[in-house]
Design an enzyme around this catalytic site. Structure first.
Site, PDB file in Angstrom:
ATOM      1  CE1 TYR A  23       1.191  -0.049   4.341  1.00 13.04           C
ATOM      2  CE2 TYR A  23      -0.027   2.000   4.321  1.00 13.04           C
ATOM      3  CZ  TYR A  23       0.874   1.152   4.923  1.00 13.04           C
ATOM      4  OH  TYR A  23       1.460   1.534   6.106  1.00 13.04           O
ATOM      5  CE  LYS A  54       3.321   3.219   3.131  1.00 13.55           C
ATOM      6  NZ  LYS A  54       3.473   3.313   4.588  1.00 13.55           N
ATOM      7  CD  GLU A  82      10.523   1.945  10.202  1.00 10.45           C
ATOM      8  OE1 GLU A  82      10.327   2.925   9.461  1.00 10.45           O
ATOM      9  OE2 GLU A  82      10.366   0.771   9.821  1.00 10.45           O
ATOM     10  CG  LEU A 101       8.556   2.553   4.591  1.00 13.88           C
ATOM     11  CD1 LEU A 101       8.246   1.318   3.746  1.00 13.88           C
ATOM     12  CD2 LEU A 101       7.288   3.316   4.877  1.00 13.88           C
TER      13      LEU A 101
END
Ligand code: PDD
Length: 281
Positions: A32, A145, A177, A201
Site C-alpha cells: 500500500y 510497504k 524507526e 521503511l
C-alpha cells in the site's frame, strides 16, 4: 456519499465488497501507499508510485495498472470525494485464491483506494509529542510497504497504553524507526537517521528531509544510533506523510529522554512547508 475505488470502478463506500478469498485477508499479502493531498493536489505522488511498484515487485507480483492509470483513478476519487487537505490510501493485494500459503503467479491483484479528509496536526508540530520505546519485533523486510503490519500495530497500541503518541522501536540497542514514522536525532548540529536498509521503511518524507538538509547546509548522516546516543541527543523528531516533521519532547519505555525543540528541527519544518507551498499551491 463517500466513494471508494475497487479495480476499475468508483463506487459508494457502503456498496464496496472485498472478495472472501482475497489473499490480503488471509495473509496480509499486499502492499500500500499513503499519499498526502494539499490544496486538492497530490504531494510527492511520483515517489509514492515508484515505491508501490517496488514493494509489489519485491513480493513477486506486478500491479495491474500503469502508474498513469493509478494516478488517473486517484485523481478522479479525490475529485469525487472533494478532498482538499487529507490523504489517499492505495492498496494492492496479490488477488483471490483458495487459502494456500503457496501463491499462484497467475492471480489478478485487487486494487483499492479510499480517501480521508484530515488537517495537518499543527498542534503536535508546534508543541512536540511523547514516544514510547519498545523492542522492534518485526520481520527483516521492513523496507517493503506491506499491509502486513502486526509488529507496527502492536507497538502503536503499547505507545497509546502508555500515554504516548507514537512508538520508537529498537533492535537490540539500535533505534530503527517509529510504528508509522521515521526517526531523526540532532547531535552537535548534525542530523542522524537510520540508513535506508531492510530494517526500516525508506520514508518519502525522510528522503525529502535529507535533501532539504543538504539544500540548507545542515550536515547529515545516514548512520544508525543507539538508545544511549538517542538519550544524549540535543533534538529528536519523527517524520511521515501524515505527521510531516513532528518534534519529540519525551521518550519513555525501554529508555527515557527529554528534549527541547531545537533550531535544526524548526529550520527543517520551515523548509518543508516552503516545499509544500511550492509543489501544491
Ligand atoms: N506510514 N516507517 C513506517 C513503518 C511507516 O509506516 C511510515 C509511513 C513511515 C514514513 O514514511 P513516509 O514518509 O513515506 O510516509 C516510516 C504511513 C503514513 C502510514 O501511516 O501508513
Amino acid at each position: 456519499m463517500e466513494h471508494v475505488w475497487i479495480n476499475n470502478k468508483m463506487i459508494p463506500k457502503n456498496e464496496a465488497v472485498i472478495p472472501f478469498n482475497d489473499r490480503g485477508y488471509y495473509f496480509g499479502d499486499g502492499v500500500y501507499e499513503v499519499i498526502r493531498i494539499y490544496n486538492g493536489r497530490f504531494f510527492l505522488m511520483n515517489k509514492h508510485m515508484k515505491r508501490l511498484q517496488r514493494s509489489a515487485a519485491e513480493l513477486d507480483f506486478s500491479l495491474p495498472f500503469t502508474q498513469d492509470e493509478i494516478e488517473k483513478h486517484a485523481a478522479a476519487l479525490i475529485s469525487k470525494n472533494n478532498v482538499k487537505d487529507g490523504y489517499i490510501y492505495i492498496q494492492a493485494t496479490r488477488g483471490e485464491q483458495e487459502r494456500n500459503h503457496l501463491y499462484e503467479r497467475s492471480l489478478a491483484p485487487v486494487v483499492t483506494g479510499f480517501t480521508k479528509e484530515a488537517p495537518v496536526p499543527l498542534e503536535k508540530q508546534k508543541k512536540g509529542i511523547t514516544l514510547y520505546a519498545v523492542e522492534d519485533i518485526r520481520w527483516l523486510r521492513c523496507d517493503i510497504k506491506t499491509i502486513n503490519l502486526l509488529g507496527n500495530v502492536m507497538a502503536k497500541r503499547k505507545a497509546e497504553d502508555n500515554q504516548a503518541h507514537e512508538a520508537i522501536q529498537h533492535r537490540g540497542n539500535i533505534i530503527t524507526e517509529g510504528s508509522s514514522t521515521n526517526v531523526f536525532i540532532v547531535q552537535q548540529g548534525i542530523l542522524y537517521t537510520h540508513p535506508a536498509t531492510n530494517l526500516i521503511l525508506h520514508g518519502i518524507t525522510r528522503e525529502l528531509i535529507l535533501s532539504l538538509a543538504e539544500e540548507h547546509a545542515i550536515p547529515w548522516k545516514e548512520e544508525a544510533f543507539t538508545m544511549h546516543e538517542a538519550a544524549l541527543a540535543d533534538e529528536m523528531f519523527v517524520s511521515s506523510t501524515t505527521m510531516e516533521i513532528t518534534p519529540v519532547t519525551k521518550v519513555e519505555g525501554t529508555f527515557s529522554a527529554d528534549y527541547s525543540i531545537g533550531t535544526v528541527t524548526r529550520k527543517l519544518q520551515q523548509a518543508f512547508q516552503e516545499n509544500i507551498r511550492h509543489e501544491c499551491f
